[in-house]
Design a protein around this motif. Structure first.
Motif, mmCIF file in Angstrom:
data_model
loop_
_atom_site.group_PDB
_atom_site.id
_atom_site.type_symbol
_atom_site.label_atom_id
_atom_site.label_comp_id
_atom_site.label_asym_id
_atom_site.label_seq_id
_atom_site.Cartn_x
_atom_site.Cartn_y
_atom_site.Cartn_z
ATOM 1 N N SER A 120 0.162 1.624 -1.152
ATOM 2 C CA SER A 120 0.897 0.371 -0.953
ATOM 3 C C SER A 120 -0.056 -0.725 -0.488
ATOM 4 O O SER A 120 -1.056 -0.467 0.191
ATOM 5 N N THR A 122 -0.147 -5.307 0.388
ATOM 6 C CA THR A 122 0.581 -6.561 0.567
ATOM 7 C C THR A 122 -0.078 -7.672 -0.236
ATOM 8 O O THR A 122 -1.314 -7.748 -0.298
ATOM 9 N N GLN A 269 5.176 -7.010 -1.503
ATOM 10 C CA GLN A 269 4.499 -5.727 -1.391
ATOM 11 C C GLN A 269 4.530 -5.030 -2.738
ATOM 12 O O GLN A 269 5.542 -5.068 -3.446
#
Length: 280
Positions: A120, A122, A269
């Protein structure tokens, strides 16, 4: 003056006596009515008393109004404080709800694509110009992200491809970037084509589907996935849907306009596919 009083003293006394008798008679005749002197005093002082009373009422009204205004301002300030607290609670609730939804979607994505390894990240910066449509991520080579990795949103829709990598950052060329190119799979007809960015479509947030099979009858709304004919990118990622079918200037070659499934402007995200299993 002394001579006048001495010569006319008796006359003055008589006049004073007559005036006293006259005042007594008038007072007796008028009953409860004030005597002239008192009446004259009343005539003079009544307007003054009225003005004084009016002024007192006015000043009392001003004080009362000022007091009520202060109470009203205090009440408004209290309500504004409560409204601010409620807005903050609503915002926190919305953020928590969005985070829960994102985590649920991610869990569903992991369950659906167990062959993927995700990282993941941002979105920290967006760049849109006449020549490119990219954004920067908060992670890079330090988290095993490499150029050529596919980037998806929480629903598994293709966002773009990592084009440049730093130690703790990376740049993603989105699917509408003019340099984007990838094999596409036509779900309804099981045909293959090429997804590519286009300068003329980039400003509209769309891309082009070229090299269409001659015998493929595409329709508006057809879904386009990533192709399984290459081992460079994972297959089966949703790219978008066909908005319209077009022909080139000669009229001999058809192509399609594709709208991305992912909302590229609202992404905060994303998930980088750092590894995947080849599907035969």
């Amino acid at each position: 003056m002394k001579r006048f009083i001495r010569n006319n003293g008796i006359l003055i006394v008589l006049i004073a006596l007559l005036l006293a008798i006259l005042l007594f008679v008038v007072s007796a005749v008028l009953g409860g009515t004030a005597n002239p002197l008192r009446n004259l005093f009343g005539v003079i002082t009544t307007p003054l008393r009225s003005v004084s009373s009016t002024f007192a009422d006015w000043t009392e009204g001003l004080y009362s109004e000022a007091y009520e205004r202060e109470d009203l301002l205090d009440e408004i300030s209290r309500l504004q404080g409560e409204l601010s607290d409620m807005r903050e609670q609503v915002q926190e609730g919305a953020l928590a709800s969005a985070e829960n939804e994102r985590l649920r979607n991610l869990l569903g994505l992991r369950e659906k694509r167990r062959d993927f390894t995700f990282e993941s990240a941002t979105v920290t910066e967006r760049s849109r110009s006449n020549w490119s449509a990219t954004f920067t991520l908060s992670k890079g080579a330090g988290m095993d992200i490499a150029a050529g990795d596919c980037v998806v949103d929480a629903y598994g829709n293709l966002v773009g491809i990592v084009s440049e990598v730093g130690e703790n950052w990376s740049t993603v060329s989105t699917v509408v970037d003019a340099n984007f190119q990838m094999g596409g799979y036509l779900t309804r007809t099981a045909g293959a084509a090429v997804l590519e960015g286009d300068f003329s479509l980039m400003g509209e947030g769309k891309l082009r589907l070229s090299y269409l099979p001659e015998d493929t009858a595409l329709m508006v709304g057809d879904q386009i996935l990533t192709s399984n004919q290459s081992d460079l990118y994972p297959s089966g990622l949703v790219v978008g849907y066909i908005e319209s079918l077009q022909s080139d200037i000669s009229g001999t070659t058809q192509y399609a306009i594709v709208v991305p499934e992912s909302n590229l402007e609202q992404l905060q995200q994303v998930f980088v596919i750092t590894d995947f299993d080849l599907v035969e």
